[in-house]
Design a protein around this motif. Sequence first.
Motif, PDB file in Angstrom:
ATOM      1  N   PRO A  11       0.797  -1.234   0.000  1.00  0.00           N
ATOM      2  CA  PRO A  11       0.000   0.000   0.000  1.00  0.00           C
ATOM      3  C   PRO A  11       0.827   1.280   0.000  1.00  0.00           C
ATOM      4  CG  PRO A  11      -0.995  -1.605   1.457  1.00  0.00           C
ATOM      5  CD  PRO A  11       0.295  -2.215   0.999  1.00  0.00           C
ATOM      6  N   LYS A  12       1.972   1.256   0.669  1.00  0.00           N
ATOM      7  CA  LYS A  12       2.804   2.467   0.705  1.00  0.00           C
ATOM      8  C   LYS A  12       3.359   2.825  -0.680  1.00  0.00           C
ATOM      9  CE  LYS A  12       6.996  -0.120   1.931  1.00  0.00           C
ATOM     10  NZ  LYS A  12       7.627   0.076   0.616  1.00  0.00           N
ATOM     11  N   ASP A  13       3.354   1.857  -1.614  1.00  0.00           N
ATOM     12  CA  ASP A  13       3.896   2.090  -2.953  1.00  0.00           C
ATOM     13  C   ASP A  13       2.875   2.655  -3.929  1.00  0.00           C
ATOM     14  OD1 ASP A  13       6.378   0.877  -2.170  1.00  0.00           O
ATOM     15  OD2 ASP A  13       5.415  -1.086  -2.420  1.00  0.00           O
ATOM     16  N   LEU A  14       1.587   2.641  -3.571  1.00  0.00           N
ATOM     17  CA  LEU A  14       0.541   3.044  -4.513  1.00  0.00           C
ATOM     18  C   LEU A  14       0.713   4.455  -5.076  1.00  0.00           C
ATOM     19  CD1 LEU A  14      -2.785   1.530  -3.096  1.00  0.00           C
ATOM     20  CD2 LEU A  14      -1.538   0.895  -5.170  1.00  0.00           C
ATOM     21  N   PRO A  15       1.122   5.446  -4.284  1.00  0.00           N
ATOM     22  CA  PRO A  15       1.263   6.792  -4.865  1.00  0.00           C
ATOM     23  C   PRO A  15       2.204   6.853  -6.064  1.00  0.00           C
ATOM     24  CG  PRO A  15       1.300   6.912  -2.471  1.00  0.00           C
ATOM     25  CD  PRO A  15       1.333   5.459  -2.819  1.00  0.00           C
ATOM     26  N   SER A  16       3.189   5.989  -6.123  1.00  0.00           N
ATOM     27  CA  SER A  16       4.133   6.032  -7.243  1.00  0.00           C
ATOM     28  C   SER A  16       3.522   5.514  -8.550  1.00  0.00           C
ATOM     29  CB  SER A  16       5.389   5.222  -6.900  1.00  0.00           C
ATOM     30  OG  SER A  16       5.064   3.868  -6.669  1.00  0.00           O
ATOM     31  N   PHE A  17       2.347   4.892  -8.467  1.00  0.00           N
ATOM     32  CA  PHE A  17       1.685   4.383  -9.668  1.00  0.00           C
ATOM     33  C   PHE A  17       0.447   5.202 -10.029  1.00  0.00           C
ATOM     34  CE2 PHE A  17       3.608   0.696  -7.471  1.00  0.00           C
ATOM     35  CZ  PHE A  17       4.563   0.379  -8.427  1.00  0.00           C
ATOM     36  N   LYS A  18       0.337   6.367  -9.440  1.00  0.00           N
ATOM     37  CA  LYS A  18      -0.856   7.185  -9.644  1.00  0.00           C
ATOM     38  C   LYS A  18      -1.024   7.609 -11.094  1.00  0.00           C
ATOM     39  CE  LYS A  18      -3.250  11.150  -7.613  1.00  0.00           C
ATOM     40  NZ  LYS A  18      -3.163  12.264  -6.625  1.00  0.00           N
ATOM     41  N   GLN A  19       0.070   7.805 -11.814  1.00  0.00           N
ATOM     42  CA  GLN A  19      -0.001   8.273 -13.201  1.00  0.00           C
ATOM     43  C   GLN A  19      -0.235   7.144 -14.206  1.00  0.00           C
ATOM     44  OE1 GLN A  19      -0.057  11.540 -13.782  1.00  0.00           O
ATOM     45  NE2 GLN A  19       0.143  11.789 -11.558  1.00  0.00           N
ATOM     46  N   TYR A  20      -0.194   5.927 -13.742  1.00  0.00           N
ATOM     47  CA  TYR A  20      -0.359   4.794 -14.664  1.00  0.00           C
ATOM     48  C   TYR A  20      -1.791   4.718 -15.190  1.00  0.00           C
ATOM     49  CZ  TYR A  20      -1.091  -0.067 -16.096  1.00  0.00           C
ATOM     50  OH  TYR A  20      -1.456  -1.196 -16.787  1.00  0.00           O
ATOM     51  N   ASN A  21      -1.919   4.635 -16.500  1.00  0.00           N
ATOM     52  CA  ASN A  21      -3.231   4.527 -17.145  1.00  0.00           C
ATOM     53  C   ASN A  21      -3.144   3.462 -18.227  1.00  0.00           C
ATOM     54  OD1 ASN A  21      -5.628   4.763 -18.507  1.00  0.00           O
ATOM     55  ND2 ASN A  21      -5.556   6.986 -18.735  1.00  0.00           N
ATOM     56  N   PRO A  22      -3.697   2.276 -18.000  1.00  0.00           N
ATOM     57  CA  PRO A  22      -3.563   1.193 -18.979  1.00  0.00           C
ATOM     58  C   PRO A  22      -4.237   1.485 -20.308  1.00  0.00           C
ATOM     59  CG  PRO A  22      -5.149   0.609 -17.280  1.00  0.00           C
ATOM     60  CD  PRO A  22      -4.479   1.864 -16.825  1.00  0.00           C
ATOM     61  N   ILE A  23      -5.185   2.403 -20.317  1.00  0.00           N
ATOM     62  CA  ILE A  23      -5.873   2.738 -21.568  1.00  0.00           C
ATOM     63  C   ILE A  23      -4.937   3.468 -22.515  1.00  0.00           C
ATOM     64  CG2 ILE A  23      -7.717   4.149 -22.572  1.00  0.00           C
ATOM     65  CD1 ILE A  23      -9.396   3.510 -20.115  1.00  0.00           C
ATOM     66  N   ASN A  24      -4.134   4.361 -21.985  1.00  0.00           N
ATOM     67  CA  ASN A  24      -3.261   5.179 -22.825  1.00  0.00           C
ATOM     68  C   ASN A  24      -1.812   4.704 -22.844  1.00  0.00           C
ATOM     69  OD1 ASN A  24      -5.444   6.926 -23.384  1.00  0.00           O
ATOM     70  ND2 ASN A  24      -5.049   8.096 -21.521  1.00  0.00           N
ATOM     71  N   ASP A  25      -1.366   4.076 -21.785  1.00  0.00           N
ATOM     72  CA  ASP A  25       0.042   3.700 -21.677  1.00  0.00           C
ATOM     73  C   ASP A  25       0.338   2.426 -22.458  1.00  0.00           C
ATOM     74  OD1 ASP A  25       0.209   5.852 -20.047  1.00  0.00           O
ATOM     75  OD2 ASP A  25       0.461   4.727 -18.177  1.00  0.00           O
ATOM     76  N   THR A  26       1.471   2.429 -23.128  1.00  0.00           N
ATOM     77  CA  THR A  26       1.908   1.229 -23.844  1.00  0.00           C
ATOM     78  C   THR A  26       2.579   0.250 -22.894  1.00  0.00           C
ATOM     79  OG1 THR A  26       2.226   2.503 -25.870  1.00  0.00           O
ATOM     80  CG2 THR A  26       3.333   0.365 -25.734  1.00  0.00           C
ATOM     81  N   ASN A  27       3.428   0.771 -22.027  1.00  0.00           N
ATOM     82  CA  ASN A  27       4.195  -0.071 -21.119  1.00  0.00           C
ATOM     83  C   ASN A  27       3.575  -0.084 -19.725  1.00  0.00           C
ATOM     84  OD1 ASN A  27       6.175  -0.602 -23.127  1.00  0.00           O
ATOM     85  ND2 ASN A  27       7.112   1.392 -22.673  1.00  0.00           N
ATOM     86  N   THR A  28       3.873  -1.123 -18.984  1.00  0.00           N
ATOM     87  CA  THR A  28       3.426  -1.213 -17.605  1.00  0.00           C
ATOM     88  C   THR A  28       4.432  -0.519 -16.692  1.00  0.00           C
ATOM     89  OG1 THR A  28       4.517  -3.368 -17.401  1.00  0.00           O
ATOM     90  CG2 THR A  28       2.181  -3.366 -17.997  1.00  0.00           C
ATOM     91  N   PRO A  29       4.011  -0.091 -15.484  1.00  0.00           N
ATOM     92  CA  PRO A  29       4.911   0.710 -14.633  1.00  0.00           C
ATOM     93  C   PRO A  29       5.981  -0.097 -13.917  1.00  0.00           C
ATOM     94  CG  PRO A  29       2.806   0.390 -13.553  1.00  0.00           C
ATOM     95  CD  PRO A  29       2.668  -0.200 -14.923  1.00  0.00           C
TER      96      PRO A  29
END
Length: 391
Positions: free
Chosen positions: A157-175
Amino acid sequence: RYVTQISFILLATMGGFRLAFDAAHGLAVILVIWGILSSWRIMCTSEVTKERSENITMPPRSLSTILVWMYPDFPAHPQLRDNEELLCAYCNDSTVNLREITRDTPYEAFVRDHALYKVLKMQNYSHHIQTVTILSLIHKNPSVCARSLGDNHQICPKDLPSFKQYNPINDTNTPFELPPLHSNLRFNAMSYDSRVRVAADANSDDEVQALAGVQFMPHVTNFVDINTGLSTAKGSLVANARYGSPFAIPESFSGTDAVLTSIQVSAGGKDSVSDKVAAFRDYATTVGPVGARDMVTLDFLRQKGIISYLSLCLTLTMTLGQHASKDSRGIVVVVDVEERYLPQAVWKKATKLKCNIPKDRHNRDWRYRYAFELLSTYADAKVVITSHIHA
């Protein structure tokens, strides 16, 4: 209670024999007897506890780590520690409800519209689903961590803020890094590139049917062209389509794990089926009956001696969910109907759409996007007024 009373009686008895034994010897005997009685008491108590526990449903224990595997090929014999739980989409007798896991998370729309993104992302779709599942589990349960099976790096849970910008709809790569895909499994989608190249207009019905078939695939690895690809296709394929022109048919469907259902055969397509009728008869007897989308196709197949049934349209199996806001739901949609056929009150308020795909959207991705946009609009509409069988 009875065990304790017996213990005191024996202790008193042993006290009476104190003159016969020296103190050390007497104490040793007492300890031995006390140990025997204590063991008997534990056994009796455990039996009672066992009997009671059979009538009590204990709450599930909270596991600290969830190992996730959402890929169609499953690694053999995973090793789990005591505090680990496995979430596996394609293991035997397992069921994973991704719609529920991602509900009220930033990834809900990606899973809801999975048929479209399987086409657009192809094999990367499974990587995104692996990522989305890990993040959603943590998002909804802050007391657990999660990681990919076989990976030592877990997300908490403490790591979730670092993935806030991840958007699978628009992003090609995973975080974060995921296991490479080494699978030889092939999952096909129908393609209409050859048809679009020669047709003046691109009918969205083709891509609509393909999306209905793709929804049952983990992801897409290959496209099978409607006119030329069926004869050489390998792997899984839902071959629901409108076969209205001559198309290549294999001598046998045994080379592909094809599902022949919801097919529509007309015009030149009938000639192709007639030429390779033995392949269809063999499929019907070894795999299962051929599903016909309409009564005309059903009558034709049966006349050719092909065991078949009326499957209707595969789009009936699609669950699209709600895309529009509450304010814009319940609209009236008009598809390729002229104004003169409708009351002015309806025409003025209606949303007007075209079934044929605009020429500037004729590349494959845009054709699928356009078809999915139509389906989503129909799903949210109150009424659809159309001049087409498939809107």
